[in-house]
Structures are given as structure tokens and as C-alpha cells.
Design a protein around this motif. Structure first.
Motif, mmCIF file in Angstrom:
data_model
loop_
_atom_site.group_PDB
_atom_site.id
_atom_site.type_symbol
_atom_site.label_atom_id
_atom_site.label_comp_id
_atom_site.label_asym_id
_atom_site.label_seq_id
_atom_site.Cartn_x
_atom_site.Cartn_y
_atom_site.Cartn_z
ATOM 1 N N GLY A 2 0.775 -1.334 0.090
ATOM 2 C CA GLY A 2 0.006 -0.017 -0.033
ATOM 3 C C GLY A 2 0.830 1.295 0.162
ATOM 4 O O GLY A 2 0.582 2.441 -0.746
ATOM 5 N N GLN A 3 1.789 1.162 0.714
ATOM 6 C CA GLN A 3 2.828 2.324 0.936
ATOM 7 C C GLN A 3 3.480 2.663 -0.556
ATOM 8 O O GLN A 3 3.530 3.773 -0.980
ATOM 9 C CB GLN A 3 3.804 2.169 1.840
ATOM 10 C CG GLN A 3 3.339 2.591 3.235
ATOM 11 C CD GLN A 3 4.431 2.315 4.247
ATOM 12 O OE1 GLN A 3 5.359 2.162 4.031
ATOM 13 N NE2 GLN A 3 3.935 2.256 5.656
ATOM 14 N N ALA A 4 3.985 1.542 -1.217
ATOM 15 C CA ALA A 4 4.395 1.589 -2.670
ATOM 16 C C ALA A 4 3.582 2.113 -3.446
ATOM 17 O O ALA A 4 4.108 2.925 -4.291
ATOM 18 C CB ALA A 4 5.289 0.266 -2.771
ATOM 19 N N GLY A 5 2.462 1.502 -3.571
ATOM 20 C CA GLY A 5 1.397 2.122 -4.430
ATOM 21 C C GLY A 5 1.042 3.556 -4.081
ATOM 22 O O GLY A 5 0.779 4.108 -5.269
ATOM 23 N N SER A 6 0.833 3.832 -2.852
ATOM 24 C CA SER A 6 0.565 5.234 -2.919
ATOM 25 C C SER A 6 1.589 6.402 -3.358
ATOM 26 O O SER A 6 1.155 7.517 -3.731
ATOM 27 C CB SER A 6 0.083 5.536 -1.237
ATOM 28 O OG SER A 6 1.576 5.491 -0.629
ATOM 29 N N SER A 7 2.624 5.856 -3.454
ATOM 30 C CA SER A 7 3.743 6.970 -3.711
ATOM 31 C C SER A 7 3.937 6.800 -5.768
ATOM 32 O O SER A 7 4.766 7.776 -6.031
ATOM 33 C CB SER A 7 5.186 6.609 -3.330
ATOM 34 O OG SER A 7 5.599 5.537 -3.793
ATOM 35 N N MET A 8 3.224 6.071 -6.116
ATOM 36 C CA MET A 8 3.104 5.842 -7.552
ATOM 37 C C MET A 8 2.645 7.203 -8.328
ATOM 38 O O MET A 8 1.493 7.579 -7.600
ATOM 39 C CB MET A 8 2.313 4.827 -8.211
ATOM 40 C CG MET A 8 3.460 3.486 -8.108
ATOM 41 S SD MET A 8 2.568 2.039 -9.025
ATOM 42 C CE MET A 8 1.481 2.702 -10.012
ATOM 43 N N ASP A 9 3.220 7.698 -9.164
ATOM 44 C CA ASP A 9 2.571 8.828 -9.985
ATOM 45 C C ASP A 9 1.346 8.451 -10.842
ATOM 46 O O ASP A 9 1.505 7.433 -11.929
ATOM 47 C CB ASP A 9 3.782 9.605 -10.947
ATOM 48 C CG ASP A 9 3.143 10.577 -11.655
ATOM 49 O OD1 ASP A 9 2.358 11.148 -11.337
ATOM 50 O OD2 ASP A 9 3.835 11.136 -12.475
ATOM 51 N N PRO A 10 0.329 8.872 -10.697
ATOM 52 C CA PRO A 10 -0.908 8.603 -11.564
ATOM 53 C C PRO A 10 -0.569 8.708 -12.937
ATOM 54 O O PRO A 10 -1.450 8.026 -13.402
ATOM 55 C CB PRO A 10 -2.165 9.114 -10.803
ATOM 56 C CG PRO A 10 -1.614 10.048 -10.068
ATOM 57 C CD PRO A 10 -0.051 9.811 -9.753
ATOM 58 N N LYS A 11 -0.057 9.597 -13.394
ATOM 59 C CA LYS A 11 0.289 9.954 -14.826
ATOM 60 C C LYS A 11 1.683 9.478 -15.238
ATOM 61 O O LYS A 11 2.100 10.230 -16.296
ATOM 62 C CB LYS A 11 -0.015 11.381 -14.985
ATOM 63 C CG LYS A 11 -1.197 11.802 -14.633
ATOM 64 C CD LYS A 11 -1.393 13.231 -14.826
ATOM 65 C CE LYS A 11 -3.051 13.827 -14.533
ATOM 66 N NZ LYS A 11 -3.771 14.563 -15.265
ATOM 67 N N GLY A 12 2.234 8.566 -14.552
ATOM 68 C CA GLY A 12 3.585 8.102 -14.860
ATOM 69 C C GLY A 12 3.422 6.870 -15.993
ATOM 70 O O GLY A 12 2.609 6.522 -16.404
ATOM 71 N N ASP A 13 4.492 6.472 -16.153
ATOM 72 C CA ASP A 13 4.860 5.462 -17.387
ATOM 73 C C ASP A 13 4.143 4.247 -16.951
ATOM 74 O O ASP A 13 3.704 3.672 -17.887
ATOM 75 C CB ASP A 13 6.347 5.115 -17.471
ATOM 76 C CG ASP A 13 7.283 6.470 -18.238
ATOM 77 O OD1 ASP A 13 6.244 7.249 -18.841
ATOM 78 O OD2 ASP A 13 8.174 6.675 -17.915
ATOM 79 N N LEU A 14 4.081 3.728 -15.898
ATOM 80 C CA LEU A 14 3.626 2.593 -15.338
ATOM 81 C C LEU A 14 2.215 2.840 -15.665
ATOM 82 O O LEU A 14 1.539 1.629 -16.259
ATOM 83 C CB LEU A 14 4.039 2.105 -13.847
ATOM 84 C CG LEU A 14 3.355 0.698 -13.323
ATOM 85 C CD1 LEU A 14 3.971 -0.201 -14.258
ATOM 86 C CD2 LEU A 14 3.801 0.462 -11.959
#
Length: 105
Positions: free
Chosen positions: A32-44
Motif C-alpha cells: 500500500g505504501q509503495a502504491g500510494s507513492s506512484m505517479d498516477p500519470k507516470g509511465d507505469l
């Protein structure tokens, strides 16, 4: 504490269950912590939106990644067991007891 301190198998089993549940919740929290730091408009995120249109490809890619991860873990475990089998050292893994004054064996 139940797993480490007691000799009776039923009490140690309860301790193992508690430890396993704790590891599950720890893993969920870390994910959950790793997912919350993802950029929602990023490459992934963009890649996942593209792959959403191709569910078979996404499934196959996930299966390949799972096999690779599991086989890597299996290789590490087998090498570790083989090294321990051929060594002259102790065959048991000893766990450090942080509180020897409490009489833990």
C-alpha cells in the motif's frame, strides 16, 4: 513470543499462526505504501492502461514474471540448502535470543 519461548507444539503453532498473519499485514502495508507513492500519470500507469486493452497479454506477462520470481527464490533456497548440506557446520539454524536472562532455551 509464543513461537520462541514455549516448548509445547500447540502453543508454538499458535505463535506461528500469529507470526504468519503479522507478515501478511506487513506485506499488505508495504504494498500500500509503495502504491500510494506512484505517479498516477507516470509511465507505469500509462503502460497498465494500454495493457488493459490486451488482457491475454497482461495475463501471460504476469505469469512469466511470476515464474521468474519463483524460480529465482527456488534457486537461492536450493543453493543455500546444498551449501549447508556439504558444510561441516551445524545443520540447524540457530536464532539469536535477545533476552537470555529470561531463561529462553
Amino acid at each position: 513470543v509464543l513461537f520462541q519461548a514455549f516448548q509445547k507444539n500447540s502453543v508454538r503453532g499458535i505463535g506461528q499462526i500469529g507470526l504468519a498473519i503479522g507478515f501478511i499485514f506487513l506485506g499488505m502495508d508495504l504494498i500500500g505504501q509503495a502504491g500510494s507513492s506512484m505517479d498516477p500519470k507516470g509511465d507505469l500507469a500509462k503502460m497498465l492502461l494500454i495493457l488493459k486493452k490486451y488482457p491475454v497479454s497482461l495475463t501471460l506477462m504476469s505469469a512469466v514474471m511470476t515464474v521468474l520470481m519463483q524460480s529465482t527464490t527456488a534457486v537461492i533456497a536450493s543453493r543455500s540448502l546444498r551449501a549447508r548440506k556439504h558444510s561441516d557446520g551445524p545443520k540447524r539454524i540457530w536464532i539469536h535470543r535477545p533476552f537470555p536472562a529470561l531463561g529462553w532455551r
